[in-house]
Write a protein that holds these residues in place. Sequence first.
Motif: not given
Length: 243
Positions: A205-209, A179-183, A27-32
């Motif tokens: 990074a501190r959240a493990g991504l 929240y994003a990971l859970q969703r 999964l890629l999670v993008f800032d906007v």
Amino acid sequence: MTNHRAEQPLHSADQPGSPDGSRRPALLVFDVNETLSDMAPMGQRFEDVGAPAHLAKTWFSAVLRDGFALAAAGASEPFARIAEEALRVNLHGLALTRDTEHAVEHVMAGFAALSVHADVPDGVTALHDLGLRMVTLSNGSASVAEALFDRAGVRGAFEALLSVEQAGIWKPAPGAYAYALQRCEVDPMDAMLVAVHPWDIDGAARAGLATAWIDRNEGIYPEYFRSPDLRAQSLTELAEQLP
């Protein structure tokens, strides 16, 4: 654009690897804001109301500062509310061409007219063609991202447009990424945040991504933040780097 969304989340054992041992994220999670959207035209909005164009950057920095401060205190407010109030503060005392409330309205309307950076359409397509799931996680509203992507013709590449307004806490607080990971039903190790902001890279990074820093301005990455796993100057370059 064909949707390659997986029926089930991919976990670490399922990810293809490269000779150096790195793995492609599921999964890629993008800032906007600023990562995908080009906010340079906001300077013209300030000039339209009689304020200097450079105040746009000062204002946006103030919006982030106050959003972060609220998050540090365990509180949260919508991006639009903070942005509007920060505008009133920054425009106070200036010789504007219209009254303050109309000036605030004009500047805020600029978000609806923004375009994506030039590399975004091709870059999003290239990343999508790798079979990656893609979502956004913005400190702004999902509706702004939706309109931005519709104008750029890339909305179909993203399976979800997420906002911290639903998370209840701004990035870079850990709860926003959780929240994003859970969703998306993905473990942190199988997700990668893509952003231009070092503070966002550090928080993820501190959240493990895993993280990818889009260095659009050939800048210097602050040493006090956790380093990104990948660095690229565009999304197309990022697509070339992923294993």
